[in-house]
Enzyme design. Structure first.
Site, PDB file in Angstrom:
ATOM      1  N   PHE A 104      -1.404   2.228 -10.703  1.00 37.81           N
ATOM      2  CA  PHE A 104      -0.413   3.054 -10.032  1.00 37.81           C
ATOM      3  C   PHE A 104       0.926   2.862 -10.757  1.00 37.81           C
ATOM      4  O   PHE A 104       1.279   1.734 -11.112  1.00 37.81           O
ATOM      5  CB  PHE A 104      -0.311   2.602  -8.570  1.00 37.81           C
ATOM      6  CG  PHE A 104       0.532   3.491  -7.720  1.00 37.81           C
ATOM      7  CD1 PHE A 104       0.004   4.653  -7.176  1.00 37.81           C
ATOM      8  CD2 PHE A 104       1.861   3.170  -7.471  1.00 37.81           C
ATOM      9  CE1 PHE A 104       0.789   5.483  -6.382  1.00 37.81           C
ATOM     10  CE2 PHE A 104       2.642   3.997  -6.676  1.00 37.81           C
ATOM     11  CZ  PHE A 104       2.113   5.158  -6.138  1.00 37.81           C
ATOM     12  N   ASP A 118      -3.143  -6.305  -6.155  1.00 35.32           N
ATOM     13  CA  ASP A 118      -2.522  -5.223  -5.396  1.00 35.32           C
ATOM     14  C   ASP A 118      -3.592  -4.678  -4.442  1.00 35.32           C
ATOM     15  O   ASP A 118      -4.627  -4.167  -4.878  1.00 35.32           O
ATOM     16  CB  ASP A 118      -2.028  -4.138  -6.354  1.00 35.32           C
ATOM     17  CG  ASP A 118      -1.274  -3.043  -5.621  1.00 35.32           C
ATOM     18  OD1 ASP A 118      -1.679  -2.689  -4.497  1.00 35.32           O
ATOM     19  OD2 ASP A 118      -0.297  -2.517  -6.179  1.00 35.32           O
ATOM     20  N   TYR A 165       1.236   1.343   5.193  1.00 37.26           N
ATOM     21  CA  TYR A 165       1.296   2.740   5.675  1.00 37.26           C
ATOM     22  C   TYR A 165       0.090   3.566   5.239  1.00 37.26           C
ATOM     23  O   TYR A 165      -0.015   4.728   5.591  1.00 37.26           O
ATOM     24  CB  TYR A 165       2.596   3.422   5.211  1.00 37.26           C
ATOM     25  CG  TYR A 165       2.872   3.361   3.723  1.00 37.26           C
ATOM     26  CD1 TYR A 165       2.206   4.199   2.838  1.00 37.26           C
ATOM     27  CD2 TYR A 165       3.800   2.467   3.207  1.00 37.26           C
ATOM     28  CE1 TYR A 165       2.454   4.135   1.481  1.00 37.26           C
ATOM     29  CE2 TYR A 165       4.060   2.398   1.850  1.00 37.26           C
ATOM     30  CZ  TYR A 165       3.386   3.230   0.991  1.00 37.26           C
ATOM     31  OH  TYR A 165       3.628   3.156  -0.351  1.00 37.26           O
ATOM     32  N   LYS A 166      -0.842   2.979   4.482  1.00 38.73           N
ATOM     33  CA  LYS A 166      -2.037   3.718   4.065  1.00 38.73           C
ATOM     34  C   LYS A 166      -3.137   3.481   5.112  1.00 38.73           C
ATOM     35  O   LYS A 166      -3.021   3.963   6.225  1.00 38.73           O
ATOM     36  CB  LYS A 166      -2.435   3.301   2.650  1.00 38.73           C
ATOM     37  CG  LYS A 166      -1.375   3.768   1.628  1.00 38.73           C
ATOM     38  CD  LYS A 166      -1.579   3.274   0.232  1.00 38.73           C
ATOM     39  CE  LYS A 166      -0.509   3.865  -0.681  1.00 38.73           C
ATOM     40  NZ  LYS A 166      -0.426   3.216  -1.978  1.00 38.73           N
ATOM     41  N   ARG A 208      -8.567  13.975  -4.571  1.00 39.05           N
ATOM     42  CA  ARG A 208      -8.776  12.652  -4.002  1.00 39.05           C
ATOM     43  C   ARG A 208      -8.958  12.741  -2.491  1.00 39.05           C
ATOM     44  O   ARG A 208      -8.178  13.406  -1.805  1.00 39.05           O
ATOM     45  CB  ARG A 208      -7.551  11.802  -4.338  1.00 39.05           C
ATOM     46  CG  ARG A 208      -7.704  10.340  -4.167  1.00 39.05           C
ATOM     47  CD  ARG A 208      -6.466   9.625  -4.650  1.00 39.05           C
ATOM     48  NE  ARG A 208      -5.343   9.831  -3.745  1.00 39.05           N
ATOM     49  CZ  ARG A 208      -4.399   8.922  -3.485  1.00 39.05           C
ATOM     50  NH1 ARG A 208      -4.424   7.748  -4.100  1.00 39.05           N
ATOM     51  NH2 ARG A 208      -3.415   9.177  -2.658  1.00 39.05           N
TER      52      ARG A 208
HETATM   53  C1  LIG Z   1       0.714   3.286  -2.752  1.00 40.89           C
HETATM   54  C2  LIG Z   1       0.806   2.239  -3.824  1.00 40.89           C
HETATM   55  C3  LIG Z   1       2.016   1.571  -4.084  1.00 40.89           C
HETATM   56  C4  LIG Z   1       3.244   1.978  -3.325  1.00 40.89           C
HETATM   57  O1  LIG Z   1       4.388   1.237  -3.573  1.00 40.89           O
HETATM   58  P1  LIG Z   1       5.657   1.480  -2.651  1.00 40.89           P
HETATM   59  O2  LIG Z   1       6.636   0.484  -3.098  1.00 40.89           O
HETATM   60  O3  LIG Z   1       5.217   1.315  -1.227  1.00 40.89           O
HETATM   61  O4  LIG Z   1       6.119   2.895  -2.850  1.00 40.89           O
HETATM   62  C5  LIG Z   1       2.009   0.562  -5.031  1.00 40.89           C
HETATM   63  N1  LIG Z   1       0.863   0.242  -5.719  1.00 40.89           N
HETATM   64  C6  LIG Z   1      -0.298   0.890  -5.494  1.00 40.89           C
HETATM   65  C7  LIG Z   1      -1.524   0.512  -6.256  1.00 40.89           C
HETATM   66  C8  LIG Z   1      -0.359   1.911  -4.564  1.00 40.89           C
HETATM   67  O5  LIG Z   1      -1.490   2.573  -4.366  1.00 40.89           O
END
Ligand SMILES: *Cc1c(COP(=O)(O)O)cnc(C)c1O
Length: 411
Positions: free
Chosen positions: A127, A200, A225-226, A370
């Protein structure tokens, strides 16, 4: 092979031990929501909990609520409730700040624990925030960033064998492909080669069982939040393995991470345990939504969750086979998160056309459609309807309509 019918799906729903959780979430009537891996659904108890925090705790009790309502300790009490979902002890997890900020803290702490080694090893397809924060950390720490494809075992072991890796940062479940990595094997491999590991868990927490302690993980971060349904911008969590508690030093040494914050001492002294990963004041109103969600999660059997998740994703894969889209997510259950990704160059327009039919998925550039599967609020019949809608969108060509090509800020 005879294909699954909608009646089969309804029968499976009747026997589903997790079916009761659906009523604990508020979703619009008639919508099939396959984007809980981006923003989870609203827990039914959240609006009331937020209102109580605002009206009673803030409005009536004001500053007294830092003590009375447990505001000060929220990062720890919420962390202790996240802990069983990720296979950690209660004092190894704190909730606070965002995932990007927590990645920064974990990477700096890991580099400091392995000072003879100059390299942060990341993954090529991670990401973007993980890649960008790694770049930023490398620059500040005078370290070097290297990237590898973690799904290529020879490449990963080769990269670790170089002997100069301080820390490996990996997503447990890949956000784009939905590939689930073998945390135990990879952590062992990294440790054998003298590297620490930051996991992560953004697409794992609430999606698959996670065993941080049993796998010997060093650090981990993840979103709430996911799949954990805590609402837009909800605070993230940090895991710090107990064996690092006495020595790990993160860089944002704010007063909430101090051993005795109300001494108002002029010198920083880190708190015990994972609390030293805290920095400053936290969004208490947002934390109220997380609290409502975690009360639901305390009652979830993660074994049943995983079983249903795999059944839902398998069903979706089976029923969309005739659409002619390329399957990106691994077919082997042990390598799959709670997501199905399909590939098509015109995927963006297809997803928009599908949303118009009441099935919400999302699109990840350059070509991935997705679909996230949240077992607490999705039924087998939902999955059947979503798959039928997708097959129909592709077959009918309705996605060619120019209005589906208009791109929005958030995809
Ligand atoms: C959703 C996601 C993030 C989000 O980071 P934020 O700081 O909350 O915006 C980070 N890493 C991964 C792998 C994600 O899927």
């Amino acid at each position: 092979m005879t294909s699954t019918t909608r009646a089969d799906c309804v029968r499976r729903d009747e026997k589903d031990p997790l079916a009761g959780f659906r009523s604990e979430f508020l979703l619009p009537e008639g919508l099939v929501y396959l984007d809980g891996n981006s923003l989870g659904a609203l827990p039914a108890a959240a609006p009331g909990r937020i209102a109580k925090t605002v009206e009673r705790e803030w409005g009536e009790r004001l500053v007294a609520s830092w003590n009375e309502a447990g505001w000060w300790d929220k990062p720890r009490t919420l962390g202790a409730q996240v802990a069983p979902l990720v296979g950690a002890a209660p004092h190894e997890v704190v909730v606070g700040d965002g995932t990007s900020a927590n990645l920064f803290k974990a990477l700096v702490a890991a580099l400091r624990l392995n000072p003879e080694r100059p390299v942060v090893l990341g993954e090529s397809g991670n990401f973007p925030t993980d890649l960008y924060v790694t770049e930023g950390v490398a620059e500040i720490m005078g370290a070097v960033e290297r990237r590898v494809d973690p799904d290529n075992p020879a490449a990963l072991s080769g990269a670790l064998a170089a002997g100069d890796i301080a820390v490996l940062l990996l997503s447990h479940v890949d956000y784009r492909t939905g590939t689930l990595r073998d945390m135990a094997r990879i952590t062992r491999l990294a440790h054998t080669n003298g590297a620490l590991v930051v996991w992560d868990l953004c697409h794992s927490a609430g999606a698959v069982p996670v065993e941080l302690a049993a796998c010997g993980a060093d650090f981990a971060v993840g979103c709430t939040y996911k799949y954990l349904n805590a609402g837009p911008g909800a605070p993230s969590f940090s895991f710090v393995a107990e064996r690092h508690h006495a020595v790990a030093r993160q860089p944002i040494t704010g007063w909430h991470g101090h051993a005795r914050p109300f001494d108002f001492s002029a010198e920083y002294a880190p708190a015990e345990g994972a609390s030293r990963f805290l920095s400053g004041s936290q969004p208490v109103v947002a934390a109220a939504a997380l609290e409502a969600s975690l009360e639901v999660w305390q009652r979830v059997d993660l074994g049943l969750l995983r079983k249903k998740s795999l059944a839902l994703t398998e069903l979706f894969i089976e029923l969309t086979e005739t659409a002619g889209l390329e399957l990106v997510t691994p077919r082997e259950p042990e390598r799959r998160g709670s997501q199905v990704s399909l590939r098509h160059p015109e995927g963006y327009a297809m997803v928009q056309a599908l949303i118009e039919r009441g099935v919400v998925g999302d699109f990840r550039a350059p070509d991935v459609l997705r679909f996230g599967f949240a077992p607490l609020y999705l039924s087998y019949a939902d999955v059947f309807d979503a798959a039928a809608a997708l097959v129909e969108v592709v077959r009918s060509g309705e996605w060619h309509d120019p209005r589906f090509a208009v791109s929005r800020t958030v995809t």
